[in-house]
Design a protein around this motif. Structure first.
Motif, PDB file in Angstrom:
ATOM      1  N   LEU A   3      16.437 102.035  37.891  1.00 14.00           N
ATOM      2  CA  LEU A   3      16.207 100.590  37.915  1.00 14.00           C
ATOM      3  C   LEU A   3      16.771  99.923  36.664  1.00 14.00           C
ATOM      4  O   LEU A   3      17.344  98.834  36.740  1.00 14.00           O
ATOM      5  CB  LEU A   3      14.713 100.294  38.033  1.00 14.00           C
ATOM      6  CG  LEU A   3      14.056 100.590  39.365  1.00 14.00           C
ATOM      7  CD1 LEU A   3      12.558 100.408  39.263  1.00 14.00           C
ATOM      8  CD2 LEU A   3      14.618  99.705  40.448  1.00 14.00           C
ATOM      9  N   ILE A   6      20.641  99.878  36.999  1.00 16.92           N
ATOM     10  CA  ILE A   6      21.064  98.868  37.970  1.00 16.92           C
ATOM     11  C   ILE A   6      20.900  97.472  37.385  1.00 16.92           C
ATOM     12  O   ILE A   6      21.782  96.615  37.543  1.00 16.92           O
ATOM     13  CB  ILE A   6      20.269  99.025  39.279  1.00 16.92           C
ATOM     14  CG1 ILE A   6      20.688 100.303  39.997  1.00 16.92           C
ATOM     15  CG2 ILE A   6      20.480  97.827  40.196  1.00 16.92           C
ATOM     16  CD1 ILE A   6      19.844 100.635  41.202  1.00 16.92           C
ATOM     17  N   SER A   7      19.791  97.223  36.693  1.00 20.83           N
ATOM     18  CA  SER A   7      19.575  95.896  36.115  1.00 20.83           C
ATOM     19  C   SER A   7      20.623  95.579  35.051  1.00 20.83           C
ATOM     20  O   SER A   7      21.136  94.461  34.992  1.00 20.83           O
ATOM     21  CB  SER A   7      18.174  95.792  35.532  1.00 20.83           C
ATOM     22  OG  SER A   7      18.031  96.630  34.415  1.00 20.83           O
ATOM     23  N   ILE A  63      19.194  88.853  40.111  1.00 21.25           N
ATOM     24  CA  ILE A  63      18.907  90.196  40.629  1.00 21.25           C
ATOM     25  C   ILE A  63      18.714  91.176  39.480  1.00 21.25           C
ATOM     26  O   ILE A  63      17.811  92.013  39.498  1.00 21.25           O
ATOM     27  CB  ILE A  63      20.017  90.663  41.588  1.00 21.25           C
ATOM     28  CG1 ILE A  63      19.980  89.842  42.874  1.00 21.25           C
ATOM     29  CG2 ILE A  63      19.898  92.138  41.904  1.00 21.25           C
ATOM     30  CD1 ILE A  63      21.154  90.080  43.797  1.00 21.25           C
ATOM     31  N   GLY A  64      19.558  91.075  38.458  1.00 25.42           N
ATOM     32  CA  GLY A  64      19.415  91.939  37.296  1.00 25.42           C
ATOM     33  C   GLY A  64      18.083  91.742  36.588  1.00 25.42           C
ATOM     34  O   GLY A  64      17.439  92.701  36.179  1.00 25.42           O
ATOM     35  N   TYR A  67      15.332  93.340  38.748  1.00 28.69           N
ATOM     36  CA  TYR A  67      15.313  94.798  38.588  1.00 28.69           C
ATOM     37  C   TYR A  67      14.736  95.195  37.232  1.00 28.69           C
ATOM     38  O   TYR A  67      14.012  96.185  37.123  1.00 28.69           O
ATOM     39  CB  TYR A  67      16.715  95.392  38.746  1.00 28.69           C
ATOM     40  CG  TYR A  67      17.066  95.738  40.166  1.00 28.69           C
ATOM     41  CD1 TYR A  67      16.400  96.736  40.849  1.00 28.69           C
ATOM     42  CD2 TYR A  67      18.089  95.074  40.824  1.00 28.69           C
ATOM     43  CE1 TYR A  67      16.721  97.066  42.143  1.00 28.69           C
ATOM     44  CE2 TYR A  67      18.422  95.391  42.125  1.00 28.69           C
ATOM     45  CZ  TYR A  67      17.747  96.386  42.782  1.00 28.69           C
ATOM     46  OH  TYR A  67      18.059  96.708  44.066  1.00 28.69           O
ATOM     47  N   ARG A  70      11.041  94.791  37.449  1.00 27.89           N
ATOM     48  CA  ARG A  70      10.479  95.883  38.248  1.00 27.89           C
ATOM     49  C   ARG A  70      10.440  97.187  37.444  1.00 27.89           C
ATOM     50  O   ARG A  70       9.499  97.959  37.552  1.00 27.89           O
ATOM     51  CB  ARG A  70      11.304  96.065  39.525  1.00 27.89           C
ATOM     52  CG  ARG A  70      10.849  97.183  40.397  1.00 27.89           C
ATOM     53  CD  ARG A  70       9.479  96.902  40.962  1.00 27.89           C
ATOM     54  NE  ARG A  70       9.090  98.024  41.797  1.00 27.89           N
ATOM     55  CZ  ARG A  70       7.876  98.542  41.822  1.00 27.89           C
ATOM     56  NH1 ARG A  70       6.925  98.016  41.106  1.00 27.89           N
ATOM     57  NH2 ARG A  70       7.608  99.556  42.580  1.00 27.89           N
ATOM     58  N   PHE A  71      11.473  97.413  36.630  1.00 29.35           N
ATOM     59  CA  PHE A  71      11.498  98.618  35.798  1.00 29.35           C
ATOM     60  C   PHE A  71      10.314  98.637  34.836  1.00 29.35           C
ATOM     61  O   PHE A  71       9.615  99.636  34.714  1.00 29.35           O
ATOM     62  CB  PHE A  71      12.813  98.697  35.024  1.00 29.35           C
ATOM     63  CG  PHE A  71      12.832  99.769  33.971  1.00 29.35           C
ATOM     64  CD1 PHE A  71      12.929 101.100  34.319  1.00 29.35           C
ATOM     65  CD2 PHE A  71      12.739  99.437  32.633  1.00 29.35           C
ATOM     66  CE1 PHE A  71      12.936 102.089  33.359  1.00 29.35           C
ATOM     67  CE2 PHE A  71      12.750 100.414  31.660  1.00 29.35           C
ATOM     68  CZ  PHE A  71      12.845 101.751  32.029  1.00 29.35           C
TER      69      PHE A  71
END
Length: 99
Positions: A3, A6-7, A63-64, A67, A70-71
């Motif tokens: 995550l 990806i972020s 979106i980044g 993420y 969320r991480f």
């Protein structure tokens, strides 16, 4: 961990796209500060493409950030479950030791 990677990728893509668009816009400006195009068609198409590109960049940045959020939330959940597990194990160990 994925995550976080990806972020970072989404954030880098978003910020680099915004940088490239703004840099091209800056380099088109003349001495008077007005954008200069070789034709009307080129000016019209480029403005729409740049506007669309900026929206894509904003979406990538959002979106980044999601993420990344969320991480950090995921790591906090893992820390809380690890603490609870350790306390349960220690509690059982103490209870068995007293017997």
């Amino acid at each position: 961990m994925y995550l976080l990677i990806i972020s970072i990728v989404f954030l880098l893509l978003g910020f680099s796209l915004r940088y490239l668009i703004n840099r091209r816009k800056f380099n088109r400006r003349g001495v008077g500060g007005i954008e200069e195009f070789s034709s009307y068609e080129k000016a019209t198409v480029l403005r729409y493409v740049e506007r669309f590109g900026k929206w894509i960049a904003y979406i990538l940045i959002a979106i980044g950030l999601l993420y990344l959020w969320r991480f950090y939330r995921h790591t906090d959940e893992n820390k809380n479950t690890a603490k609870n597990t350790v306390s349960i194990v220690i509690g059982k160990f103490n209870a068995e030791q007293k017997l």
